[in-house]
Design a protein around this motif. Sequence first.
Motif, PDB file in Angstrom:
ATOM      1  N   GLY A  47       0.803  -1.213   0.000  1.00 49.97           N
ATOM      2  CA  GLY A  47       0.000   0.000   0.000  1.00 49.97           C
ATOM      3  C   GLY A  47       0.841   1.271   0.000  1.00 49.97           C
ATOM      4  N   ASN A  48       1.963   1.248   0.724  1.00 48.77           N
ATOM      5  CA  ASN A  48       2.858   2.408   0.726  1.00 48.77           C
ATOM      6  C   ASN A  48       3.416   2.691  -0.651  1.00 48.77           C
ATOM      7  OD1 ASN A  48       3.075   3.201   3.588  1.00 48.77           O
ATOM      8  ND2 ASN A  48       3.887   1.138   3.843  1.00 48.77           N
ATOM      9  N   VAL A  49       3.925   1.648  -1.288  1.00 46.88           N
ATOM     10  CA  VAL A  49       4.570   1.830  -2.584  1.00 46.88           C
ATOM     11  C   VAL A  49       3.541   2.254  -3.633  1.00 46.88           C
ATOM     12  CG1 VAL A  49       6.030   0.749  -4.336  1.00 46.88           C
ATOM     13  CG2 VAL A  49       6.280   0.105  -1.932  1.00 46.88           C
ATOM     14  N   GLU A  50       2.348   1.688  -3.540  1.00 48.07           N
ATOM     15  CA  GLU A  50       1.281   2.110  -4.460  1.00 48.07           C
ATOM     16  C   GLU A  50       1.037   3.609  -4.335  1.00 48.07           C
ATOM     17  OE1 GLU A  50      -1.242  -2.105  -4.347  1.00 48.07           O
ATOM     18  OE2 GLU A  50      -1.989  -0.334  -3.308  1.00 48.07           O
ATOM     19  N   ARG A  51       1.000   4.087  -3.110  1.00 48.78           N
ATOM     20  CA  ARG A  51       0.731   5.513  -2.883  1.00 48.78           C
ATOM     21  C   ARG A  51       1.896   6.376  -3.343  1.00 48.78           C
ATOM     22  NH1 ARG A  51      -0.489   4.883   1.875  1.00 48.78           N
ATOM     23  NH2 ARG A  51       1.436   5.460   2.903  1.00 48.78           N
ATOM     24  N   VAL A  52       3.108   5.985  -2.943  1.00 51.55           N
ATOM     25  CA  VAL A  52       4.295   6.785  -3.274  1.00 51.55           C
ATOM     26  C   VAL A  52       4.506   6.852  -4.788  1.00 51.55           C
ATOM     27  CG1 VAL A  52       6.814   6.801  -3.116  1.00 51.55           C
ATOM     28  CG2 VAL A  52       5.443   6.347  -1.069  1.00 51.55           C
ATOM     29  N   ILE A  53       4.405   5.717  -5.437  1.00 53.97           N
ATOM     30  CA  ILE A  53       4.688   5.683  -6.877  1.00 53.97           C
ATOM     31  C   ILE A  53       3.577   6.353  -7.684  1.00 53.97           C
ATOM     32  CG2 ILE A  53       5.123   4.191  -8.868  1.00 53.97           C
ATOM     33  CD1 ILE A  53       7.431   4.315  -6.890  1.00 53.97           C
ATOM     34  N   SER A  54       2.328   6.160  -7.251  1.00 53.80           N
ATOM     35  CA  SER A  54       1.246   6.801  -8.006  1.00 53.80           C
ATOM     36  C   SER A  54       1.379   8.321  -7.934  1.00 53.80           C
ATOM     37  CB  SER A  54      -0.120   6.345  -7.489  1.00 53.80           C
ATOM     38  OG  SER A  54      -0.336   6.812  -6.170  1.00 53.80           O
ATOM     39  N   ARG A  55       1.930   8.814  -6.835  1.00 51.41           N
ATOM     40  CA  ARG A  55       2.152  10.255  -6.716  1.00 51.41           C
ATOM     41  C   ARG A  55       3.390  10.693  -7.502  1.00 51.41           C
ATOM     42  NH1 ARG A  55       0.755  10.716  -0.213  1.00 51.41           N
ATOM     43  NH2 ARG A  55      -1.525  10.771  -0.479  1.00 51.41           N
ATOM     44  N   LEU A  56       4.464   9.992  -7.306  1.00 48.66           N
ATOM     45  CA  LEU A  56       5.707  10.360  -7.995  1.00 48.66           C
ATOM     46  C   LEU A  56       5.506  10.428  -9.504  1.00 48.66           C
ATOM     47  CD1 LEU A  56       8.869  10.742  -7.787  1.00 48.66           C
ATOM     48  CD2 LEU A  56       9.024   8.264  -8.183  1.00 48.66           C
ATOM     49  N   ARG A  57       4.780   9.440 -10.044  1.00 48.44           N
ATOM     50  CA  ARG A  57       4.599   9.346 -11.505  1.00 48.44           C
ATOM     51  C   ARG A  57       3.229   9.796 -11.969  1.00 48.44           C
ATOM     52  NH1 ARG A  57       9.892   9.403 -12.450  1.00 48.44           N
ATOM     53  NH2 ARG A  57      10.898   7.349 -12.508  1.00 48.44           N
ATOM     54  N   LEU A  58       2.442  10.364 -11.062  1.00 41.10           N
ATOM     55  CA  LEU A  58       1.112  10.879 -11.399  1.00 41.10           C
ATOM     56  C   LEU A  58       0.261   9.838 -12.141  1.00 41.10           C
ATOM     57  CD1 LEU A  58      -0.655  13.365 -11.079  1.00 41.10           C
ATOM     58  CD2 LEU A  58       0.226  14.261 -13.226  1.00 41.10           C
ATOM     59  N   VAL A  59       0.055   8.701 -11.467  1.00 33.46           N
ATOM     60  CA  VAL A  59      -0.784   7.646 -12.038  1.00 33.46           C
ATOM     61  C   VAL A  59      -2.226   7.899 -11.606  1.00 33.46           C
ATOM     62  CG1 VAL A  59      -1.278   5.163 -12.035  1.00 33.46           C
ATOM     63  CG2 VAL A  59       1.089   5.978 -12.049  1.00 33.46           C
ATOM     64  N   GLU A  60      -3.097   8.139 -12.578  1.00 29.79           N
ATOM     65  CA  GLU A  60      -4.497   8.491 -12.258  1.00 29.79           C
ATOM     66  C   GLU A  60      -5.428   7.293 -12.308  1.00 29.79           C
ATOM     67  OE1 GLU A  60      -5.584  11.738 -11.666  1.00 29.79           O
ATOM     68  OE2 GLU A  60      -4.370  13.122 -12.863  1.00 29.79           O
ATOM     69  N   TRP A 112      11.825  13.151  -2.338  1.00 31.03           N
ATOM     70  CA  TRP A 112      11.365  13.098  -3.737  1.00 31.03           C
ATOM     71  C   TRP A 112      10.499  14.303  -4.116  1.00 31.03           C
ATOM     72  CZ3 TRP A 112       9.798   7.206  -4.628  1.00 31.03           C
ATOM     73  CH2 TRP A 112      10.985   6.459  -4.749  1.00 31.03           C
ATOM     74  N   ARG A 113      10.582  15.399  -3.349  1.00 35.48           N
ATOM     75  CA  ARG A 113       9.700  16.538  -3.653  1.00 35.48           C
ATOM     76  C   ARG A 113       9.976  17.122  -5.038  1.00 35.48           C
ATOM     77  NH1 ARG A 113      13.243  17.764   0.072  1.00 35.48           N
ATOM     78  NH2 ARG A 113      14.749  19.476  -0.206  1.00 35.48           N
ATOM     79  N   GLU A 114      11.250  17.087  -5.489  1.00 38.87           N
ATOM     80  CA  GLU A 114      11.551  17.686  -6.798  1.00 38.87           C
ATOM     81  C   GLU A 114      11.002  16.871  -7.973  1.00 38.87           C
ATOM     82  OE1 GLU A 114      15.579  19.064  -7.325  1.00 38.87           O
ATOM     83  OE2 GLU A 114      15.689  19.614  -5.203  1.00 38.87           O
ATOM     84  N   PRO A 115      11.239  15.564  -7.996  1.00 34.67           N
ATOM     85  CA  PRO A 115      10.722  14.815  -9.143  1.00 34.67           C
ATOM     86  C   PRO A 115       9.245  14.451  -9.055  1.00 34.67           C
ATOM     87  CG  PRO A 115      11.950  13.342  -7.706  1.00 34.67           C
ATOM     88  CD  PRO A 115      12.103  14.723  -7.144  1.00 34.67           C
ATOM     89  N   CYS A 116       8.563  14.752  -7.950  1.00 35.11           N
ATOM     90  CA  CYS A 116       7.199  14.259  -7.759  1.00 35.11           C
ATOM     91  C   CYS A 116       6.196  15.012  -8.649  1.00 35.11           C
ATOM     92  CB  CYS A 116       6.780  14.396  -6.294  1.00 35.11           C
ATOM     93  SG  CYS A 116       5.134  13.712  -5.974  1.00 35.11           S
ATOM     94  N   LEU A 117       5.594  14.278  -9.575  1.00 33.72           N
ATOM     95  CA  LEU A 117       4.675  14.896 -10.537  1.00 33.72           C
ATOM     96  C   LEU A 117       3.344  15.289  -9.887  1.00 33.72           C
ATOM     97  CD1 LEU A 117       5.260  12.647 -13.696  1.00 33.72           C
ATOM     98  CD2 LEU A 117       6.276  14.869 -13.126  1.00 33.72           C
ATOM     99  N   ALA A 118       2.890  14.488  -8.913  1.00 30.54           N
ATOM    100  CA  ALA A 118       1.623  14.825  -8.259  1.00 30.54           C
ATOM    101  C   ALA A 118       1.759  16.131  -7.485  1.00 30.54           C
ATOM    102  CB  ALA A 118       1.189  13.698  -7.336  1.00 30.54           C
ATOM    103  N   ARG A 119       2.895  16.307  -6.842  1.00 30.04           N
ATOM    104  CA  ARG A 119       3.109  17.546  -6.092  1.00 30.04           C
ATOM    105  C   ARG A 119       3.164  18.730  -7.046  1.00 30.04           C
ATOM    106  NH1 ARG A 119       7.858  20.420  -4.312  1.00 30.04           N
ATOM    107  NH2 ARG A 119       7.263  21.838  -2.623  1.00 30.04           N
TER     108      ARG A 119
END
Length: 351
Positions: free
Chosen positions: A147-160, A210-217
Amino acid sequence: MRDEQITAALLDWYDRHARVMPWRVGPGERRAGVRPDPYAVWLSEVMLQQTTVAAVRDYFRRFTARWPTVGDLAAAEDGDVMGEWAGLGYYARARNLLKCARVVAGEHGGRFPDSRAELLKLPGIGPYTASAVAAIAFDRPETVLDGNVERVISRLRLVETPLPAAKPELTDLAGELTPVERPGDYAQAVMDLGATICTPKSPACGICPWREPCLARAAGVQADLPRKAPKKAKPVRYGIAYLARRADGAWLLERRPESGLLGGMLGWPGSEWGEAPEEAPPVAAEWQDVGAEVRHTFTHFHLRLALRVAEVPEGVRPERGSFLPRDRFRPSDLPTVMRKAFDLAATARRD
DNA sequence: AATACGTGGTT
DNA sequence: TAACCAAGTAT
Protein backbone atom coordinates in the motif's frame (compact mmCIF):
# COMPACT_ATOMS: atom_id res chain seq x y z
CA MET A 1 15.86 13.99 -12.64
CA ARG A 2 17.12 10.59 -13.83
CA ASP A 3 15.78 7.39 -12.29
CA GLU A 4 19.16 6.56 -10.76
CA GLN A 5 19.22 9.93 -9.03
CA ILE A 6 15.72 9.39 -7.69
CA THR A 7 16.74 6.01 -6.28
CA ALA A 8 19.94 7.45 -4.82
CA ALA A 9 18.08 10.32 -3.17
CA LEU A 10 15.82 7.88 -1.35
CA LEU A 11 18.68 5.63 -0.20
CA ASP A 12 20.48 8.72 1.03
CA TRP A 13 17.38 9.74 2.98
CA TYR A 14 17.04 6.21 4.38
CA ASP A 15 20.64 6.27 5.59
CA ARG A 16 19.73 9.25 7.76
CA HIS A 17 16.12 8.50 8.70
CA ALA A 18 15.57 4.73 8.71
CA ARG A 19 13.13 3.77 11.45
CA VAL A 20 14.42 1.39 14.10
CA MET A 21 12.49 -1.87 14.41
CA PRO A 22 13.18 -5.07 16.38
CA TRP A 23 13.41 -7.13 13.18
CA ARG A 24 15.30 -4.63 11.09
CA VAL A 25 19.00 -4.56 10.24
CA GLY A 26 19.61 -0.84 9.78
CA PRO A 27 21.59 0.65 6.89
CA GLY A 28 24.68 1.17 9.04
CA GLU A 29 24.72 -2.39 10.34
CA ARG A 30 24.10 -3.76 6.87
CA ARG A 31 27.06 -1.79 5.56
CA ALA A 32 29.14 -3.34 8.33
CA GLY A 33 28.25 -6.78 7.05
CA VAL A 34 25.35 -7.73 9.33
CA ARG A 35 22.81 -9.90 7.51
CA PRO A 36 19.20 -10.17 8.61
CA ASP A 37 17.83 -13.45 9.94
CA PRO A 38 15.44 -14.67 7.20
CA TYR A 39 13.17 -16.13 9.89
CA ALA A 40 12.84 -12.73 11.53
CA VAL A 41 12.25 -11.02 8.19
CA TRP A 42 9.60 -13.53 7.16
CA LEU A 43 7.84 -13.47 10.55
CA SER A 44 7.77 -9.67 10.64
CA GLU A 45 6.53 -9.41 7.07
CA VAL A 46 3.65 -11.81 7.68
CA MET A 47 2.70 -9.95 10.85
CA LEU A 48 2.88 -6.63 9.00
CA GLN A 49 0.41 -7.69 6.33
CA GLN A 50 -2.40 -5.12 6.64
CA THR A 51 -1.16 -4.37 10.14
CA THR A 52 0.63 -1.38 11.64
CA VAL A 53 4.19 -1.45 12.91
CA ALA A 54 2.97 -0.34 16.36
CA ALA A 55 0.61 -3.32 16.60
CA VAL A 56 3.27 -5.80 15.47
CA ARG A 57 6.17 -4.83 17.73
CA ASP A 58 5.18 -6.72 20.89
CA TYR A 59 3.82 -9.71 19.00
CA PHE A 60 7.12 -10.03 17.15
CA ARG A 61 9.06 -9.91 20.40
CA ARG A 62 6.86 -12.52 22.06
CA PHE A 63 7.03 -14.88 19.08
CA THR A 64 10.80 -14.70 18.71
CA ALA A 65 11.31 -15.06 22.46
CA ARG A 66 9.12 -18.16 22.57
CA TRP A 67 10.18 -19.63 19.21
CA PRO A 68 13.67 -18.35 18.32
CA THR A 69 14.01 -20.34 15.10
CA VAL A 70 11.73 -21.57 12.35
CA GLY A 71 12.36 -25.09 13.64
CA ASP A 72 11.07 -24.14 17.07
CA LEU A 73 7.96 -22.63 15.53
CA ALA A 74 7.41 -25.68 13.34
CA ALA A 75 7.45 -27.89 16.45
CA ALA A 76 4.93 -25.72 18.34
CA GLU A 77 1.39 -26.81 19.19
CA ASP A 78 -1.23 -25.25 16.92
CA GLY A 79 -3.21 -23.88 19.86
CA ASP A 80 -0.14 -22.21 21.36
CA VAL A 81 0.59 -20.37 18.12
CA MET A 82 -3.03 -19.33 17.63
CA GLY A 83 -3.14 -18.11 21.23
CA GLU A 84 0.03 -16.10 20.80
CA TRP A 85 -1.40 -14.57 17.62
CA ALA A 86 -4.72 -13.72 19.28
CA GLY A 87 -5.58 -10.04 18.94
CA LEU A 88 -3.45 -9.44 15.87
CA GLY A 89 -6.24 -10.32 13.43
CA TYR A 90 -6.43 -12.03 10.05
CA TYR A 91 -5.99 -15.42 11.67
CA ALA A 92 -5.42 -17.24 8.38
CA ARG A 93 -1.99 -15.68 8.64
CA ALA A 94 -1.26 -17.64 11.80
CA ARG A 95 -2.52 -20.89 10.31
CA ASN A 96 -0.40 -20.35 7.20
CA LEU A 97 2.54 -19.23 9.32
CA LEU A 98 2.60 -22.65 10.98
CA LYS A 99 2.14 -24.48 7.68
CA CYS A 100 4.96 -22.48 6.17
CA ALA A 101 7.27 -23.07 9.13
CA ARG A 102 6.65 -26.80 8.89
CA VAL A 103 7.40 -26.87 5.16
CA VAL A 104 10.60 -24.89 5.66
CA ALA A 105 11.67 -27.09 8.59
CA GLY A 106 10.62 -30.36 6.98
CA GLU A 107 11.42 -29.86 3.31
CA HIS A 108 14.07 -27.16 3.22
CA GLY A 109 16.26 -28.21 6.13
CA GLY A 110 15.14 -25.26 8.23
CA ARG A 111 16.41 -22.69 5.73
CA PHE A 112 14.16 -20.32 3.85
CA PRO A 113 14.53 -20.42 0.06
CA ASP A 114 16.40 -17.35 -1.17
CA SER A 115 14.53 -16.64 -4.40
CA ARG A 116 11.22 -14.87 -4.94
CA ALA A 117 9.87 -17.73 -7.07
CA GLU A 118 10.55 -20.37 -4.40
CA LEU A 119 9.25 -18.19 -1.58
CA LEU A 120 6.05 -17.62 -3.54
CA LYS A 121 5.26 -21.33 -3.34
CA LEU A 122 5.06 -21.28 0.45
CA PRO A 123 1.77 -20.93 2.37
CA GLY A 124 0.88 -17.38 3.31
CA ILE A 125 3.54 -15.87 1.07
CA GLY A 126 2.09 -13.87 -1.81
CA PRO A 127 3.61 -11.45 -4.33
CA TYR A 128 4.40 -8.78 -1.78
CA THR A 129 5.92 -10.98 0.93
CA ALA A 130 7.94 -13.04 -1.55
CA SER A 131 9.54 -9.88 -2.89
CA ALA A 132 10.03 -8.41 0.56
CA VAL A 133 11.79 -11.48 1.98
CA ALA A 134 13.90 -11.95 -1.15
CA ALA A 135 14.95 -8.31 -1.12
CA ILE A 136 15.34 -7.68 2.61
CA ALA A 137 16.69 -11.05 3.79
CA PHE A 138 18.69 -12.03 0.70
CA ASP A 139 19.37 -8.69 -1.02
CA ARG A 140 17.78 -9.85 -4.24
CA PRO A 141 16.79 -7.02 -6.62
CA GLU A 142 13.06 -7.67 -6.24
CA THR A 143 10.43 -4.95 -6.15
CA VAL A 144 7.89 -4.72 -3.35
CA LEU A 145 4.44 -3.36 -4.06
CA ASP A 146 2.43 -2.75 -0.91
CA GLY A 147 0.00 0.00 0.00
CA ASN A 148 2.86 2.41 0.73
CA VAL A 149 4.57 1.83 -2.58
CA GLU A 150 1.28 2.11 -4.46
CA ARG A 151 0.73 5.51 -2.88
CA VAL A 152 4.30 6.78 -3.27
CA ILE A 153 4.69 5.68 -6.88
CA SER A 154 1.25 6.80 -8.01
CA ARG A 155 2.15 10.26 -6.72
CA LEU A 156 5.71 10.36 -8.00
CA ARG A 157 4.60 9.35 -11.51
CA LEU A 158 1.11 10.88 -11.40
CA VAL A 159 -0.78 7.65 -12.04
CA GLU A 160 -4.50 8.49 -12.26
CA THR A 161 -5.76 4.96 -12.88
CA PRO A 162 -7.76 3.79 -9.85
CA LEU A 163 -6.61 0.84 -7.73
CA PRO A 164 -6.57 -2.08 -7.99
CA ALA A 165 -6.54 -1.76 -11.80
CA ALA A 166 -3.38 0.34 -11.56
CA LYS A 167 -1.33 -2.41 -9.91
CA PRO A 168 0.43 -3.76 -13.02
CA GLU A 169 1.36 -0.26 -14.11
CA LEU A 170 2.59 0.62 -10.62
CA THR A 171 4.58 -2.61 -10.45
CA ASP A 172 6.39 -1.64 -13.65
CA LEU A 173 7.04 1.92 -12.52
CA ALA A 174 8.26 0.78 -9.11
CA GLY A 175 10.51 -1.81 -10.75
CA GLU A 176 12.24 0.84 -12.83
CA LEU A 177 13.52 2.44 -9.65
CA THR A 178 14.69 -0.73 -7.87
CA PRO A 179 18.49 -0.76 -7.70
CA VAL A 180 20.78 -3.76 -8.13
CA GLU A 181 22.83 -2.44 -5.23
CA ARG A 182 21.10 -2.35 -1.84
CA PRO A 183 17.68 -3.58 -3.00
CA GLY A 184 16.83 -4.64 0.56
CA ASP A 185 17.50 -1.18 1.96
CA TYR A 186 15.67 0.34 -0.98
CA ALA A 187 12.52 -1.76 -0.38
CA GLN A 188 12.43 -0.69 3.25
CA ALA A 189 13.18 2.90 2.27
CA VAL A 190 10.15 3.26 -0.03
CA MET A 191 7.91 1.81 2.66
CA ASP A 192 9.39 4.09 5.34
CA LEU A 193 8.81 7.03 3.02
CA GLY A 194 5.19 6.06 2.55
CA ALA A 195 4.69 5.48 6.25
CA THR A 196 6.29 8.67 7.53
CA ILE A 197 6.35 11.33 4.76
CA CYS A 198 4.15 10.33 1.85
CA THR A 199 1.17 9.58 4.09
CA PRO A 200 -2.41 9.10 2.87
CA LYS A 201 -4.06 12.32 4.06
CA SER A 202 -1.52 15.10 4.49
CA PRO A 203 1.82 14.20 2.95
CA ALA A 204 4.81 16.16 4.26
CA CYS A 205 6.04 17.19 0.83
CA GLY A 206 8.23 19.95 2.26
CA ILE A 207 10.65 17.45 3.76
CA CYS A 208 10.31 14.70 1.16
CA PRO A 209 13.47 13.48 -0.59
CA TRP A 210 11.36 13.10 -3.74
CA ARG A 211 9.70 16.54 -3.65
CA GLU A 212 11.55 17.69 -6.80
CA PRO A 213 10.72 14.82 -9.14
CA CYS A 214 7.20 14.26 -7.76
CA LEU A 215 4.68 14.90 -10.54
CA ALA A 216 1.62 14.82 -8.26
CA ARG A 217 3.11 17.55 -6.09
CA ALA A 218 3.93 19.63 -9.16
CA ALA A 219 0.29 19.31 -10.19
CA GLY A 220 -0.96 19.90 -6.64
CA VAL A 221 -2.95 16.64 -6.57
CA GLN A 222 -0.76 14.59 -4.19
CA ALA A 223 -3.51 14.23 -1.58
CA ASP A 224 -5.94 12.87 -4.20
CA LEU A 225 -3.72 9.94 -5.19
CA PRO A 226 -3.87 7.04 -5.42
CA ARG A 227 -7.43 6.93 -6.66
CA LYS A 228 -9.49 4.06 -5.31
CA ALA A 229 -12.89 2.57 -5.96
CA PRO A 230 -15.37 3.58 -3.22
CA LYS A 231 -15.87 1.06 -0.42
CA LYS A 232 -19.08 -0.79 0.17
CA ALA A 233 -21.11 -0.04 3.28
CA LYS A 234 -20.85 -2.60 6.09
CA PRO A 235 -24.08 -4.34 7.09
CA VAL A 236 -24.92 -4.93 10.76
CA ARG A 237 -25.16 -8.54 11.95
CA TYR A 238 -26.47 -9.78 15.28
CA GLY A 239 -25.41 -12.72 17.38
CA ILE A 240 -25.65 -14.31 20.84
CA ALA A 241 -22.67 -15.67 22.78
CA TYR A 242 -22.87 -17.96 25.83
CA LEU A 243 -20.36 -17.74 28.65
CA ALA A 244 -20.67 -20.67 31.02
CA ARG A 245 -18.57 -20.78 34.18
CA ARG A 246 -18.30 -24.09 35.99
CA ALA A 247 -18.23 -24.17 39.77
CA ASP A 248 -14.48 -24.95 39.73
CA GLY A 249 -13.79 -21.85 37.64
CA ALA A 250 -13.48 -23.56 34.26
CA TRP A 251 -14.92 -21.79 31.21
CA LEU A 252 -16.85 -23.36 28.34
CA LEU A 253 -15.05 -22.58 25.10
CA GLU A 254 -14.85 -24.08 21.65
CA ARG A 255 -12.20 -24.25 18.97
CA ARG A 256 -13.63 -22.63 15.85
CA PRO A 257 -13.45 -24.42 12.48
CA GLU A 258 -10.17 -24.12 10.58
CA SER A 259 -11.60 -22.00 7.80
CA GLY A 260 -13.72 -18.89 7.84
CA LEU A 261 -14.00 -16.02 10.28
CA LEU A 262 -11.71 -16.38 13.32
CA GLY A 263 -10.81 -19.82 11.98
CA GLY A 264 -8.79 -21.98 14.37
CA MET A 265 -9.29 -19.59 17.29
CA LEU A 266 -10.92 -20.18 20.65
CA GLY A 267 -14.32 -18.61 21.12
CA TRP A 268 -17.52 -18.65 23.14
CA PRO A 269 -20.17 -20.98 21.76
CA GLY A 270 -23.00 -19.06 20.22
CA SER A 271 -25.66 -18.51 17.62
CA GLU A 272 -25.14 -17.82 13.96
CA TRP A 273 -24.36 -14.19 13.19
CA GLY A 274 -27.05 -12.74 10.98
CA GLU A 275 -30.23 -10.71 10.84
CA ALA A 276 -32.17 -12.37 13.67
CA PRO A 277 -30.22 -15.08 15.49
CA GLU A 278 -31.97 -17.84 17.38
CA GLU A 279 -30.99 -18.88 20.89
CA ALA A 280 -28.41 -21.67 20.80
CA PRO A 281 -27.29 -22.45 24.36
CA PRO A 282 -24.42 -24.97 24.39
CA VAL A 283 -25.48 -26.48 27.71
CA ALA A 284 -28.67 -26.61 29.74
CA ALA A 285 -28.49 -23.92 32.41
CA GLU A 286 -30.23 -20.88 33.80
CA TRP A 287 -28.89 -18.39 31.32
CA GLN A 288 -28.87 -14.77 32.42
CA ASP A 289 -29.07 -11.97 29.93
CA VAL A 290 -26.15 -9.58 30.28
CA GLY A 291 -27.68 -6.16 29.94
CA ALA A 292 -25.13 -4.95 27.43
CA GLU A 293 -23.89 -6.04 24.03
CA VAL A 294 -20.47 -6.24 22.47
CA ARG A 295 -20.05 -3.98 19.47
CA HIS A 296 -17.29 -5.00 17.17
CA THR A 297 -16.43 -4.20 13.57
CA PHE A 298 -14.91 -6.78 11.27
CA THR A 299 -13.56 -6.15 7.80
CA HIS A 300 -16.92 -6.48 6.10
CA PHE A 301 -19.62 -6.15 8.77
CA HIS A 302 -20.51 -4.66 12.13
CA LEU A 303 -21.41 -7.14 14.85
CA ARG A 304 -23.69 -6.63 17.84
CA LEU A 305 -23.23 -9.55 20.15
CA ALA A 306 -25.69 -10.18 22.96
CA LEU A 307 -24.28 -12.10 25.95
CA ARG A 308 -25.74 -14.81 28.15
CA VAL A 309 -23.95 -16.02 31.27
CA ALA A 310 -24.56 -19.05 33.48
CA GLU A 311 -23.02 -20.82 36.46
CA VAL A 312 -23.07 -24.57 35.99
CA PRO A 313 -22.24 -27.39 38.43
CA GLU A 314 -19.31 -29.77 37.96
CA GLY A 315 -20.13 -32.88 36.02
CA VAL A 316 -22.38 -31.35 33.37
CA ARG A 317 -21.81 -32.42 29.77
CA PRO A 318 -22.07 -29.56 27.30
CA GLU A 319 -23.56 -30.12 23.85
CA ARG A 320 -20.91 -27.90 22.33
CA GLY A 321 -17.38 -26.93 23.31
CA SER A 322 -15.41 -28.09 26.32
CA PHE A 323 -14.50 -26.70 29.70
CA LEU A 324 -11.08 -25.13 29.93
CA PRO A 325 -9.72 -25.26 33.49
CA ARG A 326 -9.24 -21.92 35.16
CA ASP A 327 -5.45 -22.22 35.21
CA ARG A 328 -5.27 -22.96 31.49
CA PHE A 329 -7.55 -20.15 30.40
CA ARG A 330 -5.88 -16.91 29.40
CA PRO A 331 -8.23 -14.21 28.06
CA SER A 332 -5.28 -13.05 25.95
CA ASP A 333 -5.59 -16.29 23.96
CA LEU A 334 -8.95 -15.10 22.64
CA PRO A 335 -9.51 -13.07 19.48
CA THR A 336 -10.48 -9.52 20.37
CA VAL A 337 -14.22 -9.85 19.87
CA MET A 338 -14.30 -12.83 22.25
CA ARG A 339 -12.10 -11.08 24.79
CA LYS A 340 -14.47 -8.11 24.69
CA ALA A 341 -17.33 -10.48 25.47
CA PHE A 342 -15.41 -11.90 28.44
CA ASP A 343 -14.54 -8.44 29.77
CA LEU A 344 -18.09 -7.19 29.41
CA ALA A 345 -19.58 -10.26 31.07
CA ALA A 346 -17.12 -9.96 33.96
CA THR A 347 -18.03 -6.31 34.43
CA ALA A 348 -21.74 -7.09 34.31
CA ARG A 349 -21.39 -9.94 36.82
CA ARG A 350 -19.83 -7.57 39.33
CA ASP A 351 -22.69 -5.08 38.96
C1' DA B 1 -12.22 -10.06 -10.67
C1' DA B 2 -14.39 -9.75 -6.56
C1' DT B 3 -14.88 -11.06 -1.98
C1' DA B 4 -13.58 -12.83 2.68
C1' DC B 5 -10.68 -12.01 6.16
C1' DG B 6 -9.36 -8.42 12.23
C1' DT B 7 -8.00 -4.92 14.70
C1' DG B 8 -6.69 -0.45 16.54
C1' DG B 9 -5.23 4.16 15.55
C1' DT B 10 -6.29 8.49 13.02
C1' DT B 11 -9.08 11.96 11.00
C1' DT C 1 -19.32 9.24 15.33
C1' DA C 2 -18.01 6.91 11.45
C1' DA C 3 -15.07 6.37 7.73
C1' DC C 4 -10.56 5.54 6.50
C1' DC C 5 -6.51 3.13 6.62
C1' DA C 6 -2.18 -0.34 7.57
C1' DA C 7 4.43 -3.89 5.06
C1' DG C 8 -1.83 -8.68 1.57
C1' DT C 9 -3.24 -13.55 0.71
C1' DA C 10 -6.38 -17.11 -0.64
C1' DT C 11 -10.07 -18.52 -3.21
